[in-house]
Design a protein around this motif. Structure first.
Motif, PDB file in Angstrom:
ATOM      1  N   GLY A   1       4.088  -9.380  -0.380  1.00 54.55           N
ATOM      2  CA  GLY A   1       4.311 -10.423  -1.369  1.00 54.55           C
ATOM      3  C   GLY A   1       4.600 -11.756  -0.721  1.00 54.55           C
ATOM      4  O   GLY A   1       4.539 -11.910   0.503  1.00 54.55           O
ATOM      5  N   LEU A   2       4.918 -12.735  -1.553  1.00 51.74           N
ATOM      6  CA  LEU A   2       5.246 -14.087  -1.120  1.00 51.74           C
ATOM      7  C   LEU A   2       6.737 -14.293  -1.330  1.00 51.74           C
ATOM      8  O   LEU A   2       7.230 -14.200  -2.459  1.00 51.74           O
ATOM      9  CB  LEU A   2       4.437 -15.109  -1.923  1.00 51.74           C
ATOM     10  N   ALA A   3       7.458 -14.539  -0.250  1.00 58.63           N
ATOM     11  CA  ALA A   3       8.912 -14.696  -0.311  1.00 58.63           C
ATOM     12  C   ALA A   3       9.294 -16.168  -0.318  1.00 58.63           C
ATOM     13  O   ALA A   3       8.717 -16.967   0.416  1.00 58.63           O
ATOM     14  CB  ALA A   3       9.557 -14.007   0.885  1.00 58.63           C
ATOM     15  N   TYR A   4      10.274 -16.491  -1.138  1.00 53.66           N
ATOM     16  CA  TYR A   4      10.822 -17.846  -1.191  1.00 53.66           C
ATOM     17  C   TYR A   4      12.244 -17.890  -0.655  1.00 53.66           C
ATOM     18  O   TYR A   4      12.801 -18.977  -0.469  1.00 53.66           O
ATOM     19  CB  TYR A   4      10.784 -18.375  -2.630  1.00 53.66           C
ATOM     20  N   THR A   5      12.835 -16.708  -0.416  1.00 51.01           N
ATOM     21  CA  THR A   5      14.179 -16.593   0.128  1.00 51.01           C
ATOM     22  C   THR A   5      14.275 -15.293   0.924  1.00 51.01           C
ATOM     23  O   THR A   5      13.423 -14.403   0.792  1.00 51.01           O
ATOM     24  CB  THR A   5      15.251 -16.533  -0.988  1.00 51.01           C
TER      25      THR A   5
ATOM     26  N   ARG B   1       6.634 -17.796   2.016  1.00 51.31           N
ATOM     27  CA  ARG B   1       6.026 -17.181   3.201  1.00 51.31           C
ATOM     28  C   ARG B   1       5.501 -15.806   2.824  1.00 51.31           C
ATOM     29  O   ARG B   1       6.197 -15.017   2.176  1.00 51.31           O
ATOM     30  CB  ARG B   1       7.068 -17.023   4.310  1.00 51.31           C
ATOM     31  N   GLN B   2       4.279 -15.534   3.246  1.00 53.65           N
ATOM     32  CA  GLN B   2       3.708 -14.213   3.016  1.00 53.65           C
ATOM     33  C   GLN B   2       4.431 -13.204   3.906  1.00 53.65           C
ATOM     34  O   GLN B   2       4.731 -13.494   5.071  1.00 53.65           O
ATOM     35  CB  GLN B   2       2.220 -14.219   3.334  1.00 53.65           C
ATOM     36  N   VAL B   3       4.688 -12.041   3.356  1.00 54.06           N
ATOM     37  CA  VAL B   3       5.345 -10.966   4.090  1.00 54.06           C
ATOM     38  C   VAL B   3       4.378  -9.793   4.171  1.00 54.06           C
ATOM     39  O   VAL B   3       3.804  -9.380   3.152  1.00 54.06           O
ATOM     40  CB  VAL B   3       6.646 -10.522   3.376  1.00 54.06           C
ATOM     41  N   THR B   4       4.184  -9.287   5.379  1.00 52.03           N
ATOM     42  CA  THR B   4       3.363  -8.092   5.548  1.00 52.03           C
ATOM     43  C   THR B   4       4.211  -7.007   6.211  1.00 52.03           C
ATOM     44  O   THR B   4       5.055  -7.285   7.056  1.00 52.03           O
ATOM     45  CB  THR B   4       2.092  -8.352   6.382  1.00 52.03           C
ATOM     46  N   ILE B   5       3.961  -5.784   5.770  1.00 57.71           N
ATOM     47  CA  ILE B   5       4.650  -4.619   6.321  1.00 57.71           C
ATOM     48  C   ILE B   5       3.571  -3.672   6.825  1.00 57.71           C
ATOM     49  O   ILE B   5       2.739  -3.205   6.048  1.00 57.71           O
ATOM     50  CB  ILE B   5       5.527  -3.931   5.256  1.00 57.71           C
TER      51      ILE B   5
ATOM     52  N   PHE C   1      11.305  -6.814  -0.976  1.00 60.85           N
ATOM     53  CA  PHE C   1      10.020  -6.223  -0.565  1.00 60.85           C
ATOM     54  C   PHE C   1      10.267  -5.036   0.361  1.00 60.85           C
ATOM     55  O   PHE C   1       9.615  -3.987   0.229  1.00 60.85           O
ATOM     56  CB  PHE C   1       9.132  -7.238   0.153  1.00 60.85           C
ATOM     57  N   LEU C   2      11.197  -5.197   1.291  1.00 59.34           N
ATOM     58  CA  LEU C   2      11.483  -4.119   2.235  1.00 59.34           C
ATOM     59  C   LEU C   2      12.162  -2.940   1.543  1.00 59.34           C
ATOM     60  O   LEU C   2      11.885  -1.782   1.869  1.00 59.34           O
ATOM     61  CB  LEU C   2      12.338  -4.647   3.385  1.00 59.34           C
ATOM     62  N   ARG C   3      13.026  -3.217   0.582  1.00 55.15           N
ATOM     63  CA  ARG C   3      13.666  -2.143  -0.185  1.00 55.15           C
ATOM     64  C   ARG C   3      12.601  -1.328  -0.922  1.00 55.15           C
ATOM     65  O   ARG C   3      12.626  -0.094  -0.906  1.00 55.15           O
ATOM     66  CB  ARG C   3      14.666  -2.722  -1.182  1.00 55.15           C
TER      67      ARG C   3
END
Length: 69
Positions: free
Chosen positions: A26-30, A16-20, A37-39
């Protein structure tokens, strides 16, 4: 006000794509990928935010599921 973090619907190949704040993180798998990404974006306690709707919007699909659509 929209949540600053969006976890988009699962892609056809998984992840799943993650946007902030509208920027692709990035693309998250877990969930661990999302937390990383948030860190990197300056949120060290990000794991506590994943189920807070005022911080994270899960778009399409079930929250915490990353399998291919």
């Amino acid at each position: 006000m929209a949540a600053p973090i969006a976890i988009h619907r699962p892609s056809p190949t998984g992840g799943r794509q993650v946007t902030i704040q509208g920027q692709i993180a990035g693309l998250a798998y877990t969930d661990a990928d999302v937390v990383e990404f948030l860190r990197r974006a300056g949120l060290p306690d990000a794991a506590d935010l994943l189920d807070q709707a005022d911080w994270v919007e899960w778009r399409g699909g079930r929250a915490h599921h990353y399998e291919a659509a």
